[in-house]
Motif scaffolding. Structure first.
Motif, PDB file in Angstrom:
ATOM      1  N   ALA A 107       0.833  -1.205   0.000  1.00  0.00           N
ATOM      2  CA  ALA A 107       0.000   0.000   0.000  1.00  0.00           C
ATOM      3  C   ALA A 107       0.868   1.255   0.000  1.00  0.00           C
ATOM      4  N   THR A 108       1.958   1.232   0.782  1.00  0.00           N
ATOM      5  CA  THR A 108       2.870   2.376   0.828  1.00  0.00           C
ATOM      6  C   THR A 108       3.595   2.557  -0.496  1.00  0.00           C
ATOM      7  N   LEU A 109       3.900   1.448  -1.168  1.00  0.00           N
ATOM      8  CA  LEU A 109       4.502   1.531  -2.507  1.00  0.00           C
ATOM      9  C   LEU A 109       3.544   2.213  -3.479  1.00  0.00           C
ATOM     10  N   ALA A 110       2.262   1.801  -3.469  1.00  0.00           N
ATOM     11  CA  ALA A 110       1.267   2.435  -4.337  1.00  0.00           C
ATOM     12  C   ALA A 110       1.107   3.913  -3.986  1.00  0.00           C
ATOM     13  N   PHE A 111       1.111   4.212  -2.703  1.00  0.00           N
ATOM     14  CA  PHE A 111       1.029   5.597  -2.208  1.00  0.00           C
ATOM     15  C   PHE A 111       2.185   6.433  -2.760  1.00  0.00           C
ATOM     16  N   THR A 112       3.394   5.887  -2.726  1.00  0.00           N
ATOM     17  CA  THR A 112       4.590   6.607  -3.181  1.00  0.00           C
ATOM     18  C   THR A 112       4.598   6.766  -4.701  1.00  0.00           C
ATOM     19  N   LEU A 113       4.235   5.703  -5.422  1.00  0.00           N
ATOM     20  CA  LEU A 113       4.177   5.792  -6.884  1.00  0.00           C
ATOM     21  C   LEU A 113       3.158   6.832  -7.321  1.00  0.00           C
ATOM     22  N   SER A 114       2.024   6.873  -6.614  1.00  0.00           N
ATOM     23  CA  SER A 114       0.990   7.854  -6.940  1.00  0.00           C
ATOM     24  C   SER A 114       1.505   9.273  -6.737  1.00  0.00           C
ATOM     25  N   ARG A 115       2.226   9.485  -5.666  1.00  0.00           N
ATOM     26  CA  ARG A 115       2.691  10.837  -5.327  1.00  0.00           C
ATOM     27  C   ARG A 115       3.776  11.336  -6.281  1.00  0.00           C
ATOM     28  N   TYR A 116       4.695  10.465  -6.678  1.00  0.00           N
ATOM     29  CA  TYR A 116       5.873  10.930  -7.398  1.00  0.00           C
ATOM     30  C   TYR A 116       5.896  10.572  -8.889  1.00  0.00           C
ATOM     31  N   LEU A 117       5.092   9.604  -9.341  1.00  0.00           N
ATOM     32  CA  LEU A 117       5.172   9.184 -10.733  1.00  0.00           C
ATOM     33  C   LEU A 117       3.859   9.359 -11.504  1.00  0.00           C
ATOM     34  N   PHE A 118       2.725   9.132 -10.844  1.00  0.00           N
ATOM     35  CA  PHE A 118       1.447   9.108 -11.572  1.00  0.00           C
ATOM     36  C   PHE A 118       0.466  10.173 -11.094  1.00  0.00           C
ATOM     37  N   ARG A 119       0.977  11.260 -10.576  1.00  0.00           N
ATOM     38  CA  ARG A 119       0.113  12.289  -9.982  1.00  0.00           C
ATOM     39  C   ARG A 119      -0.910  12.827 -10.985  1.00  0.00           C
ATOM     40  N   ASP A 120      -0.463  13.196 -12.166  1.00  0.00           N
ATOM     41  CA  ASP A 120      -1.360  13.831 -13.134  1.00  0.00           C
ATOM     42  C   ASP A 120      -2.497  12.906 -13.563  1.00  0.00           C
ATOM     43  N   SER A 121      -2.167  11.666 -13.893  1.00  0.00           N
ATOM     44  CA  SER A 121      -3.199  10.736 -14.359  1.00  0.00           C
ATOM     45  C   SER A 121      -4.185  10.394 -13.251  1.00  0.00           C
ATOM     46  N   ILE A 122      -3.705  10.287 -12.013  1.00  0.00           N
ATOM     47  CA  ILE A 122      -4.592   9.952 -10.895  1.00  0.00           C
ATOM     48  C   ILE A 122      -5.477  11.142 -10.540  1.00  0.00           C
ATOM     49  N   GLU A 123      -4.938  12.349 -10.645  1.00  0.00           N
ATOM     50  CA  GLU A 123      -5.761  13.533 -10.405  1.00  0.00           C
ATOM     51  C   GLU A 123      -6.893  13.634 -11.421  1.00  0.00           C
ATOM     52  N   GLN A 124      -6.609  13.269 -12.672  1.00  0.00           N
ATOM     53  CA  GLN A 124      -7.649  13.298 -13.695  1.00  0.00           C
ATOM     54  C   GLN A 124      -8.724  12.248 -13.438  1.00  0.00           C
ATOM     55  N   ARG A 125      -8.308  11.102 -12.937  1.00  0.00           N
ATOM     56  CA  ARG A 125      -9.263  10.000 -12.743  1.00  0.00           C
ATOM     57  C   ARG A 125     -10.064  10.154 -11.460  1.00  0.00           C
ATOM     58  N   PHE A 126      -9.406  10.591 -10.377  1.00  0.00           N
ATOM     59  CA  PHE A 126     -10.067  10.641  -9.063  1.00  0.00           C
ATOM     60  C   PHE A 126     -10.157  12.065  -8.525  1.00  0.00           C
TER      61      PHE A 126
END
Length: 253
Positions: A107-126
């Motif tokens: 879960a922490t890995l997903a949290f970190t990937l979201s913050r530093y690598l996939f921020r833009d795409s996740i902001e668009q989706r959620f």
């Protein structure tokens, strides 16, 4: 036939076709690989796996830990089923210990990937959920994450990636998730641990599952899994109600 009816009919046809395809695939596997899927053969594979675990315990546990981290860290489906498999194979306490730390690490890995690598795409989706998460975090702090972990109303992978876009610290996310997911982890591992081993099934037949003791464990496990979200929600509502009462009393004065 109106558009809504056509849509429902189309969905029904697709579901029927998929169901038929799945049944045909299972029949094909049974015909082609039936000798490898027999209970005796699976019990032999389980025995070989146990031997490998005894010979290289650290490697085996490390691989199991890594596999679970990958599933949860990459938000792959099947984490709940994998939790019960680990409970079935490792037993209750070792299974809880392994799954608890592996799930939090993933879960922490997903949290970190979201913050530093996939921020833009996740902001668009959620984007809509992100604002709600931030508002609740501002109001309740880390306790809000704890309630999300305790009451599985929001999918865990959504919590992981959306929380990565908030101001929450990584350490706070880790320890709150570790505590909040512990109860649910215990119940899923307990459900898996209530199922007998393949060797037991091969030696004693299906009757080993339907013994009074085994049935009691399975019924308890399934009952707890069903009741836990309801009880957790009631407990959180009671706590929040008690927490608000002093301020309400002060305001009335």
């Amino acid at each position: 036939m109106n558009e809504a009816s056509r849509g429902i009919s189309s969905q029904l046809i697709v579901k029927v076709v998929v169901a038929i395809a799945v049944v045909c695939f299972i029949v094909f596997l049974s015909v082609q690989f039936g000798q490898y899927l027999s209970l005796d053969e699976l019990a032999k594979q389980e025995s070989r796996l146990k031997e490998f675990q005894q010979q290289r315990p650290l490697v085996f546990v490390g691989l199991a830990f890594f596999a679970y981290v990958v599933v949860t860290g990459l938000s792959l489906p099947g984490a709940a089923a994998l939790t019960m498999v680990y409970g079935w194979y490792f037993g209750l306490l070792p299974g809880v210990l392994l799954v608890s730390f592996a799930s939090t690490t993933g879960a922490t890995l997903a949290f970190t990937l979201s913050r530093y690598l996939f921020r833009d795409s996740i902001e668009q989706r959620f984007g809509n959920r992100l604002e709600s998460f931030r508002e609740n975090l501002d109001r309740e702090g880390a306790f809000y994450l704890f309630t999300l972990r305790l009451i599985p109303l929001v999918p865990f992978f959504v919590i992981n990636v959306v929380m990565g876009l908030t101001q929450m610290k990584v350490w706070t996310f880790w320890w709150v998730s570790q505590i909040g997911m512990l109860a649910g982890t215990f119940l899923y591992v307990f459900a898996g641990a209530s199922v007998p081993s393949l060797q037991n099934l091969a030696e004693n037949g299906i009757n080993s599952v339907f013994s009074s003791e085994q049935l009691t464990q399975i019924v308890i496990a399934m009952g707890l899994l069903g009741l836990f979200p309801f009880l957790a929600k009631k407990a959180i509502s009671w706590y929040r109600g008690g927490e608000k009462q002093p301020s309400e009393t002060t305001d009335s004065r």
